[in-house]
Design an enzyme around this catalytic site. Sequence first.
Site, mmCIF file in Angstrom:
data_model
loop_
_atom_site.group_PDB
_atom_site.id
_atom_site.type_symbol
_atom_site.label_atom_id
_atom_site.label_comp_id
_atom_site.label_asym_id
_atom_site.label_seq_id
_atom_site.Cartn_x
_atom_site.Cartn_y
_atom_site.Cartn_z
ATOM 1 N N LYS A 156 62.883 45.500 53.500
ATOM 2 C CA LYS A 156 62.277 46.370 54.526
ATOM 3 C C LYS A 156 61.934 45.568 55.788
ATOM 4 O O LYS A 156 62.126 46.044 56.891
ATOM 5 C CB LYS A 156 60.993 47.030 53.991
ATOM 6 C CG LYS A 156 61.197 47.905 52.787
ATOM 7 C CD LYS A 156 59.920 48.652 52.411
ATOM 8 C CE LYS A 156 58.752 47.768 52.013
ATOM 9 N NZ LYS A 156 58.961 46.939 50.795
ATOM 10 N N ARG A 160 51.817 53.020 51.021
ATOM 11 C CA ARG A 160 52.097 52.608 49.641
ATOM 12 C C ARG A 160 51.354 53.438 48.610
ATOM 13 O O ARG A 160 51.445 53.153 47.416
ATOM 14 C CB ARG A 160 51.719 51.143 49.440
ATOM 15 C CG ARG A 160 52.521 50.252 50.333
ATOM 16 C CD ARG A 160 52.474 48.840 49.857
ATOM 17 N NE ARG A 160 52.856 48.010 50.970
ATOM 18 C CZ ARG A 160 53.341 46.801 50.848
ATOM 19 N NH1 ARG A 160 53.492 46.255 49.675
ATOM 20 N NH2 ARG A 160 53.673 46.119 51.903
ATOM 21 N N ARG A 187 62.402 33.052 47.177
ATOM 22 C CA ARG A 187 62.165 33.262 48.602
ATOM 23 C C ARG A 187 61.116 32.306 49.175
ATOM 24 O O ARG A 187 60.086 32.063 48.562
ATOM 25 C CB ARG A 187 61.684 34.716 48.783
ATOM 26 C CG ARG A 187 61.348 35.071 50.205
ATOM 27 C CD ARG A 187 61.161 36.550 50.351
ATOM 28 N NE ARG A 187 59.826 36.998 49.974
ATOM 29 C CZ ARG A 187 59.346 38.214 50.264
ATOM 30 N NH1 ARG A 187 60.111 39.090 50.890
ATOM 31 N NH2 ARG A 187 58.139 38.554 49.897
ATOM 32 N N ARG A 236 55.170 32.235 49.525
ATOM 33 C CA ARG A 236 53.994 33.106 49.513
ATOM 34 C C ARG A 236 53.367 33.082 48.123
ATOM 35 O O ARG A 236 54.069 33.082 47.126
ATOM 36 C CB ARG A 236 54.399 34.543 49.873
ATOM 37 C CG ARG A 236 54.511 34.761 51.351
ATOM 38 C CD ARG A 236 55.098 36.093 51.711
ATOM 39 N NE ARG A 236 54.571 37.226 50.957
ATOM 40 C CZ ARG A 236 54.885 38.491 51.219
ATOM 41 N NH1 ARG A 236 55.711 38.777 52.210
ATOM 42 N NH2 ARG A 236 54.390 39.465 50.508
ATOM 43 N N ARG A 245 53.532 43.090 41.360
ATOM 44 C CA ARG A 245 53.853 43.885 42.551
ATOM 45 C C ARG A 245 54.852 44.986 42.220
ATOM 46 O O ARG A 245 54.773 46.096 42.740
ATOM 47 C CB ARG A 245 54.407 42.978 43.661
ATOM 48 C CG ARG A 245 53.314 42.193 44.354
ATOM 49 C CD ARG A 245 53.857 40.978 45.048
ATOM 50 N NE ARG A 245 54.581 41.317 46.253
ATOM 51 C CZ ARG A 245 55.481 40.511 46.823
ATOM 52 N NH1 ARG A 245 55.779 39.347 46.272
ATOM 53 N NH2 ARG A 245 56.080 40.880 47.926
HETATM 54 P P1 AMP Z 1 54.120 42.823 52.060
HETATM 55 O O1 AMP Z 1 54.208 41.740 53.066
HETATM 56 O O2 AMP Z 1 54.553 44.140 52.607
HETATM 57 O O3 AMP Z 1 54.820 42.479 50.777
HETATM 58 O O4 AMP Z 1 52.566 42.982 51.697
HETATM 59 C C1 AMP Z 1 51.849 41.912 51.113
HETATM 60 C C2 AMP Z 1 50.589 42.419 50.454
HETATM 61 O O5 AMP Z 1 49.711 43.007 51.431
HETATM 62 C C3 AMP Z 1 50.774 43.509 49.408
HETATM 63 O O6 AMP Z 1 51.137 43.001 48.146
HETATM 64 C C4 AMP Z 1 49.377 44.139 49.402
HETATM 65 O O7 AMP Z 1 48.454 43.320 48.721
HETATM 66 C C5 AMP Z 1 49.016 44.103 50.885
HETATM 67 N N1 AMP Z 1 49.448 45.352 51.589
HETATM 68 C C6 AMP Z 1 50.334 45.443 52.614
HETATM 69 N N2 AMP Z 1 50.495 46.717 52.999
HETATM 70 C C7 AMP Z 1 49.684 47.465 52.197
HETATM 71 C C8 AMP Z 1 49.412 48.869 52.081
HETATM 72 N N3 AMP Z 1 49.999 49.789 52.883
HETATM 73 N N4 AMP Z 1 48.534 49.250 51.127
HETATM 74 C C9 AMP Z 1 47.906 48.369 50.331
HETATM 75 N N5 AMP Z 1 48.135 47.045 50.364
HETATM 76 C C10 AMP Z 1 49.013 46.581 51.297
#
Ligand code: AMP
Length: 212
Positions: free
Chosen positions: A13, A88, A127, A156, A167
């Site tokens: 994404k 989400r 990654r 990360r 996740r």
């Molecule tokens: P991402 O970079 O999109 O993988 O997001 C990393 C982490 O940020 C996720 O695993 C969640 O802990 C938090 N996070 C990001 N966006 C959201 C969201 N819309 N709702 C809840 N947690 C989020």
Amino acid sequence: MIVVLLGPPGAGKGTQGEIIAERLGIPKIATGDVLRAAVRDGTEQGLAAKAYMDRGDLVPDSVILGIMKEVLSSPAAAKGAILDGVVRTVPQAEGLTTMLAELGRKVDKFLLFDVPEDELVNRLGGRVVCEKCQTPYKGLEPGTTCEKCGGKLVRRKDDEPQSIRNRLKVYQAQTEPVIEWTKERKMDLVKIDATGDVNEISERAMKALEED
Ligand code: AMP
């Protein structure tokens, strides 16, 4: 145009969101990036979010709804935005549509990035990402320099095996119901095959956005 990108972690994404945003001339906004910046800056929001993020759990809806509000009312998003990982949970989807309705706007398209689970685990496991510009790389060691901005590549915390599994579980339990929610409301959701060549995936996404 407001586009919401849906799909599991590791579906691409972020990468595709960058490309589509550039082609449409609108910003890509990712709550993950906003939260990581808050953690780096040590803000109150960042401190509250860090433990959830490290475990691979979702940050509470109230935090995300606050970020959404700031983002949607910013001048940068006046022409539209690509929202990456911003929705989400069903309450977040409801919150976003209500906020947009109050601004006389709506989500124009939901793009669902589809990748088989085995491939997701494989992609996330190897990654590393640039700590400055967030560009993901495969097959490079942490500490290498980012080709794009000169930043340092890091693994990360939530790309460790235990967090990856969590996740994916969290995605199934909390984000997949959003897909059903869009269908019940007859919203415009298009599923995209997000495997194979990066450019081909972008073409599929752009084609979906051009269709009414
Ligand atoms: P991402 O970079 O999109 O993988 O997001 C990393 C982490 O940020 C996720 O695993 C969640 O802990 C938090 N996070 C990001 N966006 C959201 C969201 N819309 N709702 C809840 N947690 C989020």
